[in-house]
Scaffold this motif. Structure first.
Motif, PDB file in Angstrom:
ATOM      1  N   PRO A  78       0.802  -1.228   0.000  1.00  0.00           N
ATOM      2  CA  PRO A  78       0.000   0.000   0.000  1.00  0.00           C
ATOM      3  C   PRO A  78       0.834   1.278   0.000  1.00  0.00           C
ATOM      4  O   PRO A  78       0.282   2.364  -0.038  1.00  0.00           O
TER       5      PRO A  78
ATOM      6  N   LEU B 237      -2.184   6.243   0.741  1.00  0.00           N
ATOM      7  CA  LEU B 237      -1.858   4.822   0.622  1.00  0.00           C
ATOM      8  C   LEU B 237      -2.771   4.147  -0.390  1.00  0.00           C
ATOM      9  O   LEU B 237      -3.908   4.571  -0.603  1.00  0.00           O
ATOM     10  N   ASN B 238      -2.295   3.075  -0.990  1.00  0.00           N
ATOM     11  CA  ASN B 238      -3.081   2.270  -1.920  1.00  0.00           C
ATOM     12  C   ASN B 238      -3.766   1.158  -1.110  1.00  0.00           C
ATOM     13  O   ASN B 238      -3.265   0.045  -0.995  1.00  0.00           O
ATOM     14  N   LEU B 239      -4.916   1.483  -0.550  1.00  0.00           N
ATOM     15  CA  LEU B 239      -5.594   0.565   0.361  1.00  0.00           C
ATOM     16  C   LEU B 239      -6.491  -0.443  -0.333  1.00  0.00           C
ATOM     17  O   LEU B 239      -7.033  -1.334   0.312  1.00  0.00           O
TER      18      LEU B 239
END
Length: 112
Positions: A47, A104-106
């Motif tokens: 993430p 963030l890349n959640l």
């Protein structure tokens, strides 16, 4: 919701020009505290949107490690989050940011 914190992670973010500062912070963390230093990731992983390394530590170390990071982060952005077994919530809802809050890349956690 009754969750137990089993430990913490600090993610120390850096860019090519700030890697020397990240190296200095890492060296001091390893020498001064009971922490586990993770691998260097010179590109986004999981993430995390930029390069970083992880520092894992027990709950008993929080009161020592986090105040030190607050005063000695050398301008780096740092994510501190608990380990509860719920990755999405740990990174999104229970996170503490030192410096700039990064996006963030959640989605990877939401798909689980």
């Amino acid at each position: 919701m009754d969750q137990e914190i089993t430990g913490f992670h600090a993610h120390i973010y850096y860019r090519p020009e700030t890697k020397p500062a990240a190296e200095a912070v890492r060296e001091q963390l390893g020498a001064m505290f009971d922490v586990t230093l993770g691998r260097w990731h010179d590109k986004p992983v999981g993430p995390h949107p930029i390069s970083m390394y992880q520092v894992a530590f027990a709950t008993e170390e929080f009161e020592k490690v986090v105040p030190w990071l607050m005063l000695n982060r050398q301008g780096l952005d740092i994510l501190v989050h608990p380990e509860t077994g719920h990755d999405l919530e740990d990174h999104r809802d229970h996170a503490l940011w030192l410096g700039q809050k990064l996006k963030l890349n959640l989605e990877m956690f939401e798909a689980v």
